[in-house]
Motif scaffolding. Sequence first.
Motif, PDB file in Angstrom:
ATOM      1  N   LEU A   1       0.918  -1.322  -0.015  1.00  0.00           N
ATOM      2  CA  LEU A   1       0.151  -0.026   0.008  1.00  0.00           C
ATOM      3  C   LEU A   1       0.906   1.288  -0.040  1.00  0.00           C
ATOM      4  O   LEU A   1       2.020   1.306   0.670  1.00  0.00           O
ATOM      5  CB  LEU A   1      -0.981   0.091   1.076  1.00  0.00           C
ATOM      6  N   ASP A   2       0.617   2.418  -0.787  1.00  0.00           N
ATOM      7  CA  ASP A   2       1.279   3.469  -0.592  1.00  0.00           C
ATOM      8  C   ASP A   2       1.049   4.092   0.693  1.00  0.00           C
ATOM      9  O   ASP A   2      -0.072   3.811   1.500  1.00  0.00           O
ATOM     10  CB  ASP A   2       0.849   4.532  -1.798  1.00  0.00           C
ATOM     11  N   ASN A   3       1.715   5.222   1.121  1.00  0.00           N
ATOM     12  CA  ASN A   3       1.863   5.913   2.452  1.00  0.00           C
ATOM     13  C   ASN A   3       0.463   6.633   2.712  1.00  0.00           C
ATOM     14  O   ASN A   3      -0.159   6.439   3.912  1.00  0.00           O
ATOM     15  CB  ASN A   3       2.894   6.875   2.291  1.00  0.00           C
ATOM     16  N   ARG A   4      -0.224   7.069   1.640  1.00  0.00           N
ATOM     17  CA  ARG A   4      -1.344   7.604   1.989  1.00  0.00           C
ATOM     18  C   ARG A   4      -2.445   6.727   2.315  1.00  0.00           C
ATOM     19  O   ARG A   4      -3.370   6.979   3.285  1.00  0.00           O
ATOM     20  CB  ARG A   4      -1.941   8.406   0.648  1.00  0.00           C
ATOM     21  N   GLU A   5      -2.444   5.866   1.454  1.00  0.00           N
ATOM     22  CA  GLU A   5      -3.647   4.602   1.754  1.00  0.00           C
ATOM     23  C   GLU A   5      -3.390   4.108   3.184  1.00  0.00           C
ATOM     24  O   GLU A   5      -4.353   4.011   3.920  1.00  0.00           O
ATOM     25  CB  GLU A   5      -3.721   3.504   0.545  1.00  0.00           C
ATOM     26  N   ARG A   6      -2.291   3.736   3.372  1.00  0.00           N
ATOM     27  CA  ARG A   6      -1.737   3.196   4.710  1.00  0.00           C
ATOM     28  C   ARG A   6      -2.080   3.891   5.926  1.00  0.00           C
ATOM     29  O   ARG A   6      -2.657   3.632   6.898  1.00  0.00           O
ATOM     30  CB  ARG A   6      -0.482   2.741   4.756  1.00  0.00           C
ATOM     31  N   GLY A   7      -1.848   5.307   5.643  1.00  0.00           N
ATOM     32  CA  GLY A   7      -2.326   6.361   6.712  1.00  0.00           C
ATOM     33  C   GLY A   7      -3.996   6.508   6.895  1.00  0.00           C
ATOM     34  O   GLY A   7      -4.310   6.704   8.091  1.00  0.00           O
ATOM     35  N   ARG A   8      -4.694   6.099   5.959  1.00  0.00           N
ATOM     36  CA  ARG A   8      -6.061   6.404   6.064  1.00  0.00           C
ATOM     37  C   ARG A   8      -6.514   5.088   6.799  1.00  0.00           C
ATOM     38  O   ARG A   8      -7.613   5.138   7.484  1.00  0.00           O
ATOM     39  CB  ARG A   8      -6.683   6.295   4.717  1.00  0.00           C
ATOM     40  N   LEU A   9      -5.704   3.963   6.692  1.00  0.00           N
ATOM     41  CA  LEU A   9      -6.243   2.510   7.373  1.00  0.00           C
ATOM     42  C   LEU A   9      -5.840   2.518   8.657  1.00  0.00           C
ATOM     43  O   LEU A   9      -6.345   1.712   9.503  1.00  0.00           O
ATOM     44  CB  LEU A   9      -5.938   1.308   6.535  1.00  0.00           C
ATOM     45  N   ILE A  10      -4.467   2.913   9.089  1.00  0.00           N
ATOM     46  CA  ILE A  10      -3.705   2.442  10.242  1.00  0.00           C
ATOM     47  C   ILE A  10      -3.259   3.833  10.873  1.00  0.00           C
ATOM     48  O   ILE A  10      -2.418   4.702  10.111  1.00  0.00           O
ATOM     49  CB  ILE A  10      -2.570   1.577  10.047  1.00  0.00           C
ATOM     50  N   GLY A  11      -3.474   4.280  12.063  1.00  0.00           N
ATOM     51  CA  GLY A  11      -3.085   5.337  12.965  1.00  0.00           C
ATOM     52  C   GLY A  11      -2.202   4.899  14.119  1.00  0.00           C
ATOM     53  O   GLY A  11      -2.800   3.830  14.793  1.00  0.00           O
ATOM     54  N   LEU A  12      -1.172   5.472  14.322  1.00  0.00           N
ATOM     55  CA  LEU A  12      -0.388   5.309  15.332  1.00  0.00           C
ATOM     56  C   LEU A  12      -0.010   6.133  16.300  1.00  0.00           C
ATOM     57  O   LEU A  12       0.516   7.292  15.840  1.00  0.00           O
ATOM     58  CB  LEU A  12       1.128   4.535  14.582  1.00  0.00           C
ATOM     59  N   LEU A  13      -0.112   5.941  17.457  1.00  0.00           N
ATOM     60  CA  LEU A  13       0.421   7.047  18.567  1.00  0.00           C
ATOM     61  C   LEU A  13       1.861   6.250  19.185  1.00  0.00           C
ATOM     62  O   LEU A  13       1.545   5.377  19.701  1.00  0.00           O
ATOM     63  CB  LEU A  13      -0.660   7.118  19.624  1.00  0.00           C
ATOM     64  N   PRO A  14       2.778   6.705  18.688  1.00  0.00           N
ATOM     65  CA  PRO A  14       3.909   6.279  19.036  1.00  0.00           C
ATOM     66  C   PRO A  14       4.383   6.523  20.457  1.00  0.00           C
ATOM     67  O   PRO A  14       3.742   7.265  21.326  1.00  0.00           O
ATOM     68  CB  PRO A  14       5.040   6.978  18.401  1.00  0.00           C
ATOM     69  N   GLN A  15       5.582   5.768  21.076  1.00  0.00           N
ATOM     70  CA  GLN A  15       5.948   5.968  22.283  1.00  0.00           C
ATOM     71  C   GLN A  15       6.544   7.176  22.475  1.00  0.00           C
ATOM     72  O   GLN A  15       7.400   7.512  21.557  1.00  0.00           O
ATOM     73  CB  GLN A  15       6.987   4.674  22.511  1.00  0.00           C
ATOM     74  N   ARG A  16       6.323   7.873  23.580  1.00  0.00           N
ATOM     75  CA  ARG A  16       7.053   9.462  23.704  1.00  0.00           C
ATOM     76  C   ARG A  16       6.871  10.097  22.729  1.00  0.00           C
ATOM     77  O   ARG A  16       7.848  10.618  22.198  1.00  0.00           O
ATOM     78  CB  ARG A  16       8.459   8.977  24.191  1.00  0.00           C
ATOM     79  N   PRO A  17       5.760  10.338  21.996  1.00  0.00           N
ATOM     80  CA  PRO A  17       5.560  11.332  20.951  1.00  0.00           C
ATOM     81  C   PRO A  17       6.120  12.872  21.298  1.00  0.00           C
ATOM     82  O   PRO A  17       5.657  13.210  22.479  1.00  0.00           O
ATOM     83  CB  PRO A  17       4.021  11.122  20.616  1.00  0.00           C
ATOM     84  N   ASP A  18       6.468  13.696  20.407  1.00  0.00           N
ATOM     85  CA  ASP A  18       6.850  14.936  20.865  1.00  0.00           C
ATOM     86  C   ASP A  18       6.126  15.856  19.967  1.00  0.00           C
ATOM     87  O   ASP A  18       5.765  15.553  18.653  1.00  0.00           O
ATOM     88  CB  ASP A  18       8.283  15.101  20.541  1.00  0.00           C
ATOM     89  N   ILE A  19       5.904  17.104  20.408  1.00  0.00           N
ATOM     90  CA  ILE A  19       5.474  18.185  19.469  1.00  0.00           C
ATOM     91  C   ILE A  19       6.510  19.133  19.260  1.00  0.00           C
ATOM     92  O   ILE A  19       7.011  19.715  20.216  1.00  0.00           O
ATOM     93  CB  ILE A  19       4.163  18.786  20.132  1.00  0.00           C
ATOM     94  N   HIS A  20       6.794  19.219  18.269  1.00  0.00           N
ATOM     95  CA  HIS A  20       7.928  20.306  17.804  1.00  0.00           C
ATOM     96  C   HIS A  20       7.559  21.561  17.375  1.00  0.00           C
ATOM     97  O   HIS A  20       8.498  22.447  16.686  1.00  0.00           O
ATOM     98  CB  HIS A  20       8.858  19.553  16.665  1.00  0.00           C
ATOM     99  N   TRP A  21       6.299  21.771  17.051  1.00  0.00           N
ATOM    100  CA  TRP A  21       5.868  23.219  16.435  1.00  0.00           C
ATOM    101  C   TRP A  21       4.956  23.694  17.297  1.00  0.00           C
ATOM    102  O   TRP A  21       4.032  23.025  17.638  1.00  0.00           O
ATOM    103  CB  TRP A  21       4.984  22.893  15.194  1.00  0.00           C
ATOM    104  N   ASN A  22       4.902  24.933  17.698  1.00  0.00           N
ATOM    105  CA  ASN A  22       4.491  25.807  18.716  1.00  0.00           C
ATOM    106  C   ASN A  22       3.206  26.446  18.039  1.00  0.00           C
ATOM    107  O   ASN A  22       3.240  27.611  18.053  1.00  0.00           O
ATOM    108  CB  ASN A  22       5.281  26.799  19.397  1.00  0.00           C
ATOM    109  N   VAL A  23       2.384  25.572  17.398  1.00  0.00           N
ATOM    110  CA  VAL A  23       1.067  26.074  17.012  1.00  0.00           C
ATOM    111  C   VAL A  23      -0.056  25.722  17.890  1.00  0.00           C
ATOM    112  O   VAL A  23       0.120  25.021  18.833  1.00  0.00           O
ATOM    113  CB  VAL A  23       0.756  25.403  15.383  1.00  0.00           C
TER     114      VAL A  23
END
Length: 256
Positions: free
Chosen positions: A69-91
């Motif tokens: 599957l291409d990345n876009r299709e895979r992204g629609r089907l599977i969502g991942l919350l990784p270990q120790r996720p970080d936010i790098h943008w102050n938005v």
Amino acid sequence: MKLAFDSLDLTLRGREILKTVSGQFQPGKVTVILGANGAGKSSLLSCLAGLREPQGGSVTLDNQPLFSLDNRERGRLIGLLPQRPDIHWNVDVKTIVGLGRLPHSGRWGMSDADHQAVARAMVATDCADLADRKAMRLSGGEQGRVLLARVLAGEPRWLLADEPLASLDPAHQFDVLERLKTYARAGQGVIVVLHDLTQAARFADDVIVLKEGNVLAAGPREQAMTAETMGEAYGVEIQMGTSATGEPLVVPVRRL
């Protein structure tokens, strides 16, 4: 839409992480992956999400090879919350959560349906009141809820979460687990890595137990999560019981 892995072999930096492991996950259930540090839990989750391709074996989604599957299709089907996720943008928070809609958004930006999905996700994770705050100024627990909202906003068929309770207070731990169970009961698949054995016993439908890159046990929680299996997996004596209200309790007693 069944998610399965067969004969997975994964070696990283000369070390065997997963050793010809196989298993499958059913939608409509919460499956918890358990095991000691270094057992291969996060690595297995990365393979299931399509982020890390194993040296051997396969991952399939509805019998279709995941890595075809291409990345876009895979992204629609599977969502991942990784270990120790970080936010790098102050938005602001609503922008961070909106990133979960990228696999769905058209070339002209977010649609009304995208905005509605973002709003639902923020309500579900109790962060709607944070929508206009800068994400990097939030506490660790608040950021954790925002990042879970980002995954939920994508409305994936499979939601994978690696230690989603980290940095959360007890009340929000229960909220997150209840939200994941609700998501599964709506027909989606949920796979979660947890370290809290009591929470796993209370919320898992199925359990996979890893030890040193091998599947030690797999199946319905009552069958796979026994005191003997837990003791072997973690190297500690385990006592299992129930609380005054009948909820399962899993207590490590001493190191073996």
